[in-house]
Design an enzyme around this catalytic site. Sequence first.
Site: not given
Length: 209
Positions: A122, A179
């Site tokens: 993440h 991301c």
Amino acid sequence: MECKPARLLWGRRVAQWAALAAIVIGGATAGWNGYWYTVGRMAVKRDTPVPSPSPTTSFPAERSGQQDAPLGVYLGELAIPKLGVAIPVYEGVREQELRRGVGHYPASDWPGQKGHVVLSGHRDTVFRRFGELEIGDALIIRTDRAAIHYRIVNIRIVDDDDRTVLVEKARPTLTVTTCYPFRLIGRAPKRCIVTARPVRVDALEFSGG
């Protein structure tokens, strides 16, 4: 016939209960997400590398069945010397793994199998400083048997549905995905793909977990 004031009073009570329920649900959701956000951030520890012996150029054999490890099992750690951090790596890329550290794509290889290793994490927890990396920086995967040193050779941004990152490679390769953009609030529409090649392998006894 029910009088108008009574209907208004009932309507106000329903609205109050609905508002209270929304507050409770929102608070519980925020608390739950906040807890796992904290867990992810705390998974990143300051790197304290183990002194390594003379380097080799070949991959030591990993445990048999490493690629078929159960989901959620601890595999080792990913060290990023430039950032001075080390992050635990778990088998799988479900939320259960990504909330606790870096996830290893089960369909990809693991160091020692001489193929394509794919990791993911993440951007707002374990990889919150990932944007500081540049071509030429080092990445290290440490297991209980070896420390595999990689050098970043490419950094690119792709759409979130791009699956070319998972293709097989003709030579040992480490790909790390997260991301992008890094500081965007909400769902990120892109992915940052970091590609690295192995440059050295140190056989060692590593105790972590």
